[in-house]
Design an enzyme around this catalytic site. Structure first.
Site, PDB file in Angstrom:
ATOM      1  N   LYS A 233     -13.975  38.410 -79.737  1.00 28.61           N
ATOM      2  CA  LYS A 233     -13.490  37.117 -79.238  1.00 28.61           C
ATOM      3  C   LYS A 233     -14.437  35.971 -79.558  1.00 28.61           C
ATOM      4  O   LYS A 233     -14.110  34.813 -79.329  1.00 28.61           O
ATOM      5  CB  LYS A 233     -13.246  37.189 -77.728  1.00 28.61           C
ATOM      6  CG  LYS A 233     -12.014  38.038 -77.364  1.00 28.61           C
ATOM      7  CD  LYS A 233     -11.541  37.799 -75.948  1.00 28.61           C
ATOM      8  CE  LYS A 233     -10.230  38.531 -75.693  1.00 28.61           C
ATOM      9  NZ  LYS A 233      -9.706  38.350 -74.353  1.00 28.61           N
TER      10      LYS A 233
ATOM     11  N   LYS B 119      -5.964  45.576 -81.776  1.00 29.76           N
ATOM     12  CA  LYS B 119      -5.133  45.901 -80.613  1.00 29.76           C
ATOM     13  C   LYS B 119      -4.103  44.800 -80.360  1.00 29.76           C
ATOM     14  O   LYS B 119      -4.331  43.641 -80.709  1.00 29.76           O
ATOM     15  CB  LYS B 119      -6.007  46.133 -79.382  1.00 29.76           C
ATOM     16  CG  LYS B 119      -6.288  44.911 -78.561  1.00 29.76           C
ATOM     17  CD  LYS B 119      -6.885  45.289 -77.210  1.00 29.76           C
ATOM     18  CE  LYS B 119      -7.065  44.047 -76.345  1.00 29.76           C
ATOM     19  NZ  LYS B 119      -5.829  43.577 -75.727  1.00 29.76           N
TER      20      LYS B 119
ATOM     21  N   LYS C  58      -1.851  39.832 -75.559  1.00 25.73           N
ATOM     22  CA  LYS C  58      -0.884  38.809 -75.146  1.00 25.73           C
ATOM     23  C   LYS C  58      -1.345  37.413 -75.523  1.00 25.73           C
ATOM     24  O   LYS C  58      -0.548  36.485 -75.563  1.00 25.73           O
ATOM     25  CB  LYS C  58      -0.580  38.918 -73.648  1.00 25.73           C
ATOM     26  CG  LYS C  58      -1.755  38.703 -72.712  1.00 25.73           C
ATOM     27  CD  LYS C  58      -1.282  38.726 -71.270  1.00 25.73           C
ATOM     28  CE  LYS C  58      -2.159  39.543 -70.351  1.00 25.73           C
ATOM     29  NZ  LYS C  58      -3.566  39.185 -70.299  1.00 25.73           N
TER      30      LYS C  58
HETATM   31  P1  ATP Z   1      -6.115  38.880 -73.632  1.00 24.47           P
HETATM   32  O1  ATP Z   1      -5.757  38.830 -75.086  1.00 24.47           O
HETATM   33  O2  ATP Z   1      -5.971  37.557 -72.958  1.00 24.47           O
HETATM   34  O3  ATP Z   1      -7.448  39.522 -73.375  1.00 24.47           O
HETATM   35  P2  ATP Z   1      -4.829  41.357 -73.062  1.00 24.47           P
HETATM   36  O4  ATP Z   1      -3.490  41.642 -73.674  1.00 24.47           O
HETATM   37  O5  ATP Z   1      -6.016  42.005 -73.650  1.00 24.47           O
HETATM   38  O6  ATP Z   1      -4.990  39.785 -72.978  1.00 24.47           O
HETATM   39  P3  ATP Z   1      -5.836  41.759 -70.350  1.00 24.47           P
HETATM   40  O7  ATP Z   1      -5.341  40.910 -69.242  1.00 24.47           O
HETATM   41  O8  ATP Z   1      -7.166  41.444 -70.940  1.00 24.47           O
HETATM   42  O9  ATP Z   1      -4.715  41.751 -71.510  1.00 24.47           O
HETATM   43  O10 ATP Z   1      -5.829  43.282 -69.880  1.00 24.47           O
HETATM   44  C1  ATP Z   1      -4.973  43.797 -68.865  1.00 24.47           C
HETATM   45  C2  ATP Z   1      -4.908  45.302 -68.945  1.00 24.47           C
HETATM   46  O11 ATP Z   1      -4.142  45.683 -70.102  1.00 24.47           O
HETATM   47  C3  ATP Z   1      -6.266  45.983 -69.118  1.00 24.47           C
HETATM   48  O12 ATP Z   1      -6.281  47.153 -68.325  1.00 24.47           O
HETATM   49  C4  ATP Z   1      -6.325  46.348 -70.578  1.00 24.47           C
HETATM   50  O13 ATP Z   1      -7.122  47.492 -70.805  1.00 24.47           O
HETATM   51  C5  ATP Z   1      -4.857  46.646 -70.874  1.00 24.47           C
HETATM   52  N1  ATP Z   1      -4.548  46.405 -72.283  1.00 24.47           N
HETATM   53  C6  ATP Z   1      -4.682  45.243 -72.941  1.00 24.47           C
HETATM   54  N2  ATP Z   1      -4.264  45.357 -74.216  1.00 24.47           N
HETATM   55  C7  ATP Z   1      -3.867  46.649 -74.372  1.00 24.47           C
HETATM   56  C8  ATP Z   1      -3.325  47.406 -75.471  1.00 24.47           C
HETATM   57  N3  ATP Z   1      -3.126  46.830 -76.652  1.00 24.47           N
HETATM   58  N4  ATP Z   1      -3.023  48.700 -75.273  1.00 24.47           N
HETATM   59  C9  ATP Z   1      -3.212  49.281 -74.068  1.00 24.47           C
HETATM   60  N5  ATP Z   1      -3.717  48.637 -72.990  1.00 24.47           N
HETATM   61  C10 ATP Z   1      -4.037  47.331 -73.122  1.00 24.47           C
HETATM   62 MG    MG Z   2      -8.006  41.576 -72.901  1.00 30.72          MG
END
Ligand code: ATP
Ligand code: MG
Length: 327
Positions: A113, A193, A196
């Site tokens: 990031k 990965k 969102k």
């Molecule tokens: P951001 O990009 O803003 O970091 P994010 O999609 O990574 O958003 P988070 O809010 O950081 O989402 O994480 C919420 C939960 O979702 C955490 O437990 C994280 O481990 C899980 N998670 C995030 N992305 C993935 C993925 N691609 N596959 C499985 N689990 C995920």
């Molecule tokens: Mg995240």
């Protein structure tokens, strides 16, 4: 509280993706049967990447509505907003004074990031705030996606260091990572990965995407050369689709491979899209009902925050006394 405690959070950086759903939220829903659950909307973490008050504020309610639509039971569990509990930031400072600079520099999420020029200190300290989020409530288990495993390891390291210095204060939590949904990858680049907050909307399926968009996005997914539906390191694109299908349909990777043995990539993509659409339909229907009632959502979050506050206040008091900064 009578059962063991599970705790986890999600950032209001956007509507959550099927990565979040399969890697984390789905486990939250299942864990409610066996654990007393504490879930929170991690809006202080979102400040590391988002500087848009209106967006942040609105997304909190959307995430709350989505969690309820997915099956989070707010009557029996706690759902709260991180910024409503000042003890997270307070404990985070205390833990920062017990974390090595080098430890934070090694975190892969920070490396990923912080590729842009605009790197703030919050992004660097993110894992310490996450350690505070967890240790403050003395939970037994943390349901997370695999991408957060390194952060949880750091949480354990900090907790053990703290306990060695001051005596047993923190419980060392265990992670719970679902087998198949562990890490869902981007649809446009299966080496990264699914996130969102990605700028490329085709890289993820949001749980609120329309059936047309879901089908379109899956049809466009990057796959690999060859034509076999086989899970392997050499086929990251098709392996990701297999993972999504098996996780959504609650069957194993092997069973998925078997089921689609003689099917083309094109038809397999359509089947994955259909499975996802069917899974998300009832969640979307419930969401649009719940999001209409903002007062109800705010009340739930305020009540949850009150409960979380009383645990956090008691535990932080104990910690402050142990480390000598409170009489
Ligand atoms: P951001 O990009 O803003 O970091 P994010 O999609 O990574 O958003 P988070 O809010 O950081 O989402 O994480 C919420 C939960 O979702 C955490 O437990 C994280 O481990 C899980 N998670 C995030 N992305 C993935 C993925 N691609 N596959 C499985 N689990 C995920
Ligand atoms: Mg995240």
């Amino acid at each position: 509280m009578k059962k063991k405690i599970a705790l986890s959070g999600i950032q209001p950086t956007g509507i959550f993706t099927i990565g979040n759903y399969l890697g984390a939220i789905n486990s939250w829903v299942k864990m409610q049967e066996d654990y007393d659950c504490i879930f929170f909307i991690a809006n202080m973490h979102s400040l590391t990447t988002i500087k848009d008050p209106e967006y942040l504020n609105k997304t909190i309610l959307k995430i709350a509505a989505l969690l309820i639509a997915c099956g989070i039971n707010t009557k029996e569990n706690i759902l709260y907003v991180q910024s409503m509990i000042p003890q997270h930031a307070e404990l985070s400072w205390v833990l920062q004074c017990h974390t090595q600079f080098g430890e934070l520099g090694r975190m892969t999420q920070f490396k990923d990031k912080s590729k842009s020029n605009n790197v703030n200190v919050g992004l660097f300290c993110y894992p310490v705030l996450m350690a505070a989020d967890i240790l403050l409530y003395k939970p037994d288990v943390i349901p997370i996606g695999e991408d957060q495993k390194q952060h949880l390891e750091l949480t354990k390291t900090i907790a053990k260091r703290f306990n060695n210095l001051y005596g047993e204060i923190f419980k060392i939590p265990k992670e719970f990572i679902p087998q198949t949904g562990a890490k869902i990858m981007s649809l446009t680049n299966p080496e990264k990965k699914m996130s969102k907050s990605s700028e490329n909307k085709n890289s993820y399926i949001s749980v609120l995407d329309s059936p047309e968009d879901i089908l379109k996005k899956f049809k466009k997914t990057v796959t690999d050369s060859g034509s076999e539906i086989k899970f392997s390191k050499e086929k990251p694109g098709i392996s990701n689709l297999i993972k999504i299908y098996s996780s959504i349909s609650n069957i194993t990777i092997k069973e998925t491979e078997e089921k689609f043995k003689n099917i083309s990539y094109k038809d397999f993509k359509i089947s994955v899209a259909e499975a996802v659409i069917n899974k998300l339909q009832p969640i979307q229907n419930k969401y649009y009902e719940i999001i209409e009632n903002k007062d109800f959502l705010i009340k739930i979050l305020e009540e949850g925050s009150k409960k979380a506050f009383s645990i956090a206040e008691k535990n932080l008091n104990e910690i402050y006394k142990k480390i000598g900064i409170k009489f």
